[in-house]
Scaffold this motif. Structure first.
Motif, short mmCIF file in Angstrom:
data_model
loop_
_atom_site.label_atom_id
_atom_site.label_comp_id
_atom_site.label_asym_id
_atom_site.label_seq_id
_atom_site.Cartn_x
_atom_site.Cartn_y
_atom_site.Cartn_z
N ILE A 3 38.63 36.73 40.48
CA ILE A 3 38.69 37.98 39.62
C ILE A 3 38.24 38.98 40.60
O ILE A 3 37.32 38.79 41.40
CB ILE A 3 37.93 38.09 38.08
CG1 ILE A 3 38.43 39.31 37.65
CG2 ILE A 3 36.59 37.76 38.53
CD1 ILE A 3 38.19 38.96 36.14
N ILE A 4 38.70 40.05 40.57
CA ILE A 4 38.43 41.40 41.35
C ILE A 4 37.71 42.29 40.33
O ILE A 4 38.30 42.67 39.32
CB ILE A 4 39.47 41.99 41.85
CG1 ILE A 4 40.57 41.04 42.80
CG2 ILE A 4 39.24 43.38 42.55
CD1 ILE A 4 41.77 41.75 43.09
N VAL A 5 36.42 42.50 40.50
CA VAL A 5 35.89 43.57 39.88
C VAL A 5 35.51 44.98 40.51
O VAL A 5 35.28 44.76 41.67
CB VAL A 5 34.46 42.85 38.99
CG1 VAL A 5 34.83 41.82 38.19
CG2 VAL A 5 33.52 42.50 39.97
N TYR A 6 35.44 46.06 39.90
CA TYR A 6 35.27 47.21 40.75
C TYR A 6 34.26 48.20 40.17
O TYR A 6 34.06 49.37 40.69
CB TYR A 6 36.55 47.98 40.84
CG TYR A 6 37.45 48.04 39.64
CD1 TYR A 6 37.31 48.97 38.67
CD2 TYR A 6 38.46 47.16 39.42
CE1 TYR A 6 37.91 48.99 37.56
CE2 TYR A 6 39.02 47.22 38.23
CZ TYR A 6 38.91 48.12 37.22
OH TYR A 6 39.51 48.43 36.03
N GLY A 7 33.65 47.82 38.84
CA GLY A 7 32.86 48.79 38.08
C GLY A 7 31.49 48.01 37.56
O GLY A 7 30.68 47.58 38.14
N SER A 8 31.60 48.05 36.31
CA SER A 8 30.33 47.79 35.39
C SER A 8 30.27 46.17 35.69
O SER A 8 29.06 45.83 35.38
CB SER A 8 30.34 48.14 34.06
OG SER A 8 31.44 47.45 33.53
N LEU A 9 31.07 45.57 35.99
CA LEU A 9 30.89 43.98 36.31
C LEU A 9 30.48 43.67 37.69
O LEU A 9 29.97 42.57 38.01
CB LEU A 9 32.30 43.53 36.09
CG LEU A 9 32.78 43.40 34.68
CD1 LEU A 9 34.07 42.76 34.80
CD2 LEU A 9 31.93 42.56 33.89
N VAL A 51 40.28 51.20 46.47
CA VAL A 51 39.29 50.87 45.76
C VAL A 51 38.31 49.69 46.25
O VAL A 51 38.66 48.67 46.60
CB VAL A 51 39.73 50.74 44.31
CG1 VAL A 51 38.47 50.19 43.29
CG2 VAL A 51 40.53 51.67 43.66
N TYR A 52 37.02 50.04 46.28
CA TYR A 52 36.17 49.19 46.73
C TYR A 52 35.75 47.96 45.41
O TYR A 52 35.45 48.44 44.40
CB TYR A 52 34.68 49.70 47.18
CG TYR A 52 33.50 48.67 47.78
CD1 TYR A 52 33.70 48.35 48.92
CD2 TYR A 52 32.76 48.20 46.88
CE1 TYR A 52 32.80 47.67 49.39
CE2 TYR A 52 31.85 47.31 47.38
CZ TYR A 52 31.74 47.11 48.69
OH TYR A 52 31.00 45.94 49.22
N CYS A 53 36.03 46.65 45.92
CA CYS A 53 35.65 45.73 45.00
C CYS A 53 34.86 44.64 45.52
O CYS A 53 34.52 44.40 46.64
CB CYS A 53 37.10 45.26 44.55
SG CYS A 53 38.38 46.33 44.01
N GLU A 54 34.64 43.76 44.31
CA GLU A 54 34.01 42.50 44.56
C GLU A 54 35.09 41.27 44.17
O GLU A 54 35.52 41.57 42.99
CB GLU A 54 32.53 42.46 44.05
CG GLU A 54 31.67 43.34 44.62
CD GLU A 54 30.18 43.35 43.81
OE1 GLU A 54 30.16 42.65 42.93
OE2 GLU A 54 29.56 44.25 44.26
N GLU A 79 46.55 42.14 36.35
CA GLU A 79 47.39 42.03 37.36
C GLU A 79 47.17 41.04 38.54
O GLU A 79 45.93 40.85 38.94
CB GLU A 79 47.95 43.26 38.14
CG GLU A 79 48.50 44.14 37.12
CD GLU A 79 49.10 45.51 37.80
OE1 GLU A 79 49.06 45.52 38.96
OE2 GLU A 79 49.48 46.21 37.09
N LEU A 80 47.92 40.11 39.21
CA LEU A 80 47.34 39.27 40.10
C LEU A 80 47.87 39.67 41.38
O LEU A 80 48.76 40.24 41.76
CB LEU A 80 48.04 37.98 39.87
CG LEU A 80 47.63 36.80 40.64
CD1 LEU A 80 46.40 36.38 40.25
CD2 LEU A 80 48.74 35.38 40.40
N LEU A 81 46.67 39.81 42.33
CA LEU A 81 46.67 40.66 43.72
C LEU A 81 46.32 39.55 44.70
O LEU A 81 45.52 38.66 44.32
CB LEU A 81 45.84 41.68 43.82
CG LEU A 81 46.12 42.84 42.90
CD1 LEU A 81 45.01 44.11 43.17
CD2 LEU A 81 47.47 43.42 43.00
#
Length: 115
Positions: A3-9, A51-54, A79-81
């Protein structure tokens, strides 16, 4: 699965406890998306930015919990990236961002830095 997370996660953020059982794989920039502030959390929509993600490896149970958190009320859709760590799910915001503040840096942690 991943999973890609970009905010509160993200790590050290308000909802990072949802990722406790996940394995952090690394950071990643996704192209072709824009980040918007929705108040206490962000939303990503297709657009012209990055967008910066983890990226995390998670189990099916964690994905089910995140779906319940993110997809309730139709706010987000998965969506799958492709990432350097393999394919990963991204929650994309489904509502209008009209009137919302765009985080031009693409980094939720930098949202207050002169945006």
């Amino acid at each position: 699965m991943r999973i890609i997370v970009y905010g509160s996660l993200r790590r050290k953020q308000g909802n990072s406890h949802w990722m406790t059982n996940g394995q952090w794989l690394g950071d990643h920039l996704i192209d072709g998306y824009e980040l918007y502030s929705l108040g206490h959390y962000p939303g990503v929509v297709p657009g012209e930015g990055q967008v910066y993600c983890e990226v995390y490896r998670i189990d099916a149970s964690t994905l089910g919990e995140l779906d319940a958190l993110r997809e309730t009320g139709g706010e987000y859709k998965r969506e799958l990236l492709q990432t350097p760590y393999g394919s990963a799910w991204l929650y994309v915001y489904q509502r209008s961002v009209s009137g919302r503040k765009r985080i031009v840096s693409g980094d939720w942690l930098q949202r207050e830095a002169g945006e």
